[in-house]
Design a protein around this motif. Structure first.
Motif, PDB file in Angstrom:
ATOM      1  N   UNK A 126       5.517 -13.393  -7.552  1.00  0.00           N
ATOM      2  CA  UNK A 126       6.103 -13.159  -8.704  1.00  0.00           C
ATOM      3  C   UNK A 126       6.608 -12.826  -9.104  1.00  0.00           C
ATOM      4  N   UNK A 127       6.248 -11.817  -9.042  1.00  0.00           N
ATOM      5  CA  UNK A 127       6.525 -10.462  -9.215  1.00  0.00           C
ATOM      6  C   UNK A 127       8.020  -9.732  -8.694  1.00  0.00           C
ATOM      7  N   UNK A 128       8.630 -10.328  -7.321  1.00  0.00           N
ATOM      8  CA  UNK A 128       9.214  -9.990  -6.215  1.00  0.00           C
ATOM      9  C   UNK A 128       9.859 -11.143  -6.458  1.00  0.00           C
ATOM     10  N   UNK A 129       9.734 -11.888  -7.078  1.00  0.00           N
ATOM     11  CA  UNK A 129      10.125 -13.593  -6.717  1.00  0.00           C
ATOM     12  C   UNK A 129      10.531 -13.897  -4.806  1.00  0.00           C
ATOM     13  N   UNK A 130      10.014 -13.404  -4.285  1.00  0.00           N
ATOM     14  CA  UNK A 130       9.968 -14.181  -3.313  1.00  0.00           C
ATOM     15  C   UNK A 130       8.875 -12.511  -2.404  1.00  0.00           C
ATOM     16  N   UNK A 131       8.461 -13.849  -1.259  1.00  0.00           N
ATOM     17  CA  UNK A 131       7.616 -12.578  -0.409  1.00  0.00           C
ATOM     18  C   UNK A 131       6.965 -13.681   0.867  1.00  0.00           C
ATOM     19  N   UNK A 132       7.347 -13.060   1.779  1.00  0.00           N
ATOM     20  CA  UNK A 132       6.761 -13.345   3.389  1.00  0.00           C
ATOM     21  C   UNK A 132       5.425 -13.105   3.552  1.00  0.00           C
ATOM     22  N   UNK A 133       4.683 -14.447   4.067  1.00  0.00           N
ATOM     23  CA  UNK A 133       3.424 -13.949   4.329  1.00  0.00           C
ATOM     24  C   UNK A 133       3.259 -13.639   5.775  1.00  0.00           C
ATOM     25  N   UNK A 134       2.429 -12.794   6.129  1.00  0.00           N
ATOM     26  CA  UNK A 134       2.018 -11.918   7.342  1.00  0.00           C
ATOM     27  C   UNK A 134       2.565 -13.331   8.485  1.00  0.00           C
ATOM     28  N   UNK A 135       2.903 -12.689   9.744  1.00  0.00           N
ATOM     29  CA  UNK A 135       2.864 -13.662  11.436  1.00  0.00           C
ATOM     30  C   UNK A 135       1.879 -14.153  11.371  1.00  0.00           C
ATOM     31  N   UNK A 136       0.388 -13.161  10.792  1.00  0.00           N
ATOM     32  CA  UNK A 136      -0.802 -14.221  11.393  1.00  0.00           C
ATOM     33  C   UNK A 136      -0.826 -15.297  10.561  1.00  0.00           C
ATOM     34  N   UNK A 137      -0.229 -14.989   9.360  1.00  0.00           N
ATOM     35  CA  UNK A 137       0.147 -16.604   8.658  1.00  0.00           C
ATOM     36  C   UNK A 137      -0.455 -16.371   6.791  1.00  0.00           C
ATOM     37  N   UNK A 138      -0.501 -17.512   5.738  1.00  0.00           N
ATOM     38  CA  UNK A 138      -0.624 -17.071   4.646  1.00  0.00           C
ATOM     39  C   UNK A 138      -2.287 -16.945   4.062  1.00  0.00           C
ATOM     40  N   UNK A 139      -2.260 -15.329   4.006  1.00  0.00           N
ATOM     41  CA  UNK A 139      -3.489 -15.338   3.474  1.00  0.00           C
ATOM     42  C   UNK A 139      -4.497 -15.381   2.865  1.00  0.00           C
ATOM     43  N   UNK A 140      -5.676 -15.507   2.332  1.00  0.00           N
ATOM     44  CA  UNK A 140      -6.863 -16.234   1.552  1.00  0.00           C
ATOM     45  C   UNK A 140      -5.857 -16.076   0.166  1.00  0.00           C
ATOM     46  N   UNK A 141      -6.562 -16.120  -0.576  1.00  0.00           N
ATOM     47  CA  UNK A 141      -6.254 -16.604  -2.202  1.00  0.00           C
ATOM     48  C   UNK A 141      -7.347 -15.739  -2.446  1.00  0.00           C
ATOM     49  N   UNK A 142      -7.105 -14.416  -2.619  1.00  0.00           N
ATOM     50  CA  UNK A 142      -8.023 -13.640  -2.952  1.00  0.00           C
ATOM     51  C   UNK A 142      -7.538 -11.785  -3.407  1.00  0.00           C
ATOM     52  N   UNK A 143      -8.118 -10.970  -3.246  1.00  0.00           N
ATOM     53  CA  UNK A 143      -7.255  -9.710  -3.734  1.00  0.00           C
ATOM     54  C   UNK A 143      -7.078  -8.947  -2.431  1.00  0.00           C
ATOM     55  N   UNK A 144      -6.125  -8.436  -2.651  1.00  0.00           N
ATOM     56  CA  UNK A 144      -5.346  -7.698  -1.216  1.00  0.00           C
ATOM     57  C   UNK A 144      -5.521  -6.662  -1.680  1.00  0.00           C
ATOM     58  N   UNK A 145      -5.454  -5.571  -0.859  1.00  0.00           N
ATOM     59  CA  UNK A 145      -5.903  -3.769  -0.938  1.00  0.00           C
ATOM     60  C   UNK A 145      -4.308  -3.550  -1.111  1.00  0.00           C
ATOM     61  N   UNK A 146      -3.841  -2.685  -1.593  1.00  0.00           N
ATOM     62  CA  UNK A 146      -2.160  -2.343  -1.722  1.00  0.00           C
ATOM     63  C   UNK A 146      -2.484  -0.827  -0.998  1.00  0.00           C
ATOM     64  N   UNK A 147      -3.712   0.248  -1.729  1.00  0.00           N
ATOM     65  CA  UNK A 147      -4.200   1.455  -1.428  1.00  0.00           C
ATOM     66  C   UNK A 147      -5.199   2.349  -1.260  1.00  0.00           C
TER      67      UNK A 147
END
Length: 229
Positions: free
Chosen positions: A43-64
């Protein structure tokens, strides 16, 4: 004699280089361990692209995992010559794809994202204990230890597009981890304040959560949306 002298100089230079790495590693006060909610990212970016491995799980992902100073400053890009070597993290790749996915466009394997985080932040934490593999392994272990989604679910806070008290979100995370988080929100196209990123503070070993010496200054509404993903 000349060969022995040159060898002696090389040894001294190697020692100085090693000591400089140790100095870099100690030139910060703590880490910010940052995780982001993928629904809010999109929503922040108004669009996003899933990784080549597919849609990630509905879970928090590491930023850094970011070295930080108590005065609000932070080191960055400490060793531009130390690019991330894919072979050094090959045994972590599947875990990184799951827990540290890239949602930026164009779609990718994630390596570009990991390389950026290593070169900007990881090189400033480099030490005898924290090399390329150790940096990413530490972040993966911290994510497992925090288990943010479970902490929120246990408090009845779920990614269901509903709005929750910001203080309740902080309290749920503190109850689960023992430490107060920093929360960053974004504004979506409908002007809703959304739960976006969670900042936890970590000691300079990269292994233990600590109370934040300095919480990031981020604005959120008193009630924030936890969007579906």
């Amino acid at each position: 004699m000349k060969m022995k002298l040159n060898f002696s100089i090389l040894i001294k230079l190697a020692i100085l280089q090693y000591l400089s790495v140790l100095c870099i590693a100690e030139d910060f006060d703590f880490f910010y361990f940052v995780q982001q909610w993928p629904g809010s990212y999109c929503d922040t970016k108004h669009s996003c692209c899933y990784p080549r491995t597919g849609k990630p799980d509905a879970d928090f992902g590491i930023h850094g995992l970011w070295p930080q100073n108590e005065d609000g400053s932070y080191p960055q890009n400490c060793n531009r010559d130390n690019a991330l070597d894919e072979d050094q993290i090959s045994d972590l790749t599947s875990s990184l794809q799951k827990d540290w996915p890239s949602l930026s466009c164009p779609s990718s394997t994630g390596f570009r994202f990991w390389s950026h985080e290593w070169e900007k932040h990881g090189t400033c934490a480099e030490s005898e204990e924290i090399d390329q593999h150790g940096y990413f392994e530490a972040a993966l272990k911290l994510k497992e230890k925090a288990n943010l989604l479970q902490a929120l679910n246990n408090a009845g806070i779920k990614p269901d597009d509903e709005f929750y008290d910001l203080d309740s979100i902080k309290e749920a995370i503190k109850d689960a981890t023992g430490f107060t988080p920093g929360i960053e929100c974004n504004i979506d196209a409908s002007r809703n304040s959304q739960l976006y990123q969670v900042f936890m503070c970590v000691d300079i070993s990269g292994s233990e959560f600590i109370e934040c010496p300095e919480l990031p200054k981020r604005r959120c509404a008193s009630k924030v949306q936890f969007p579906k993903f």
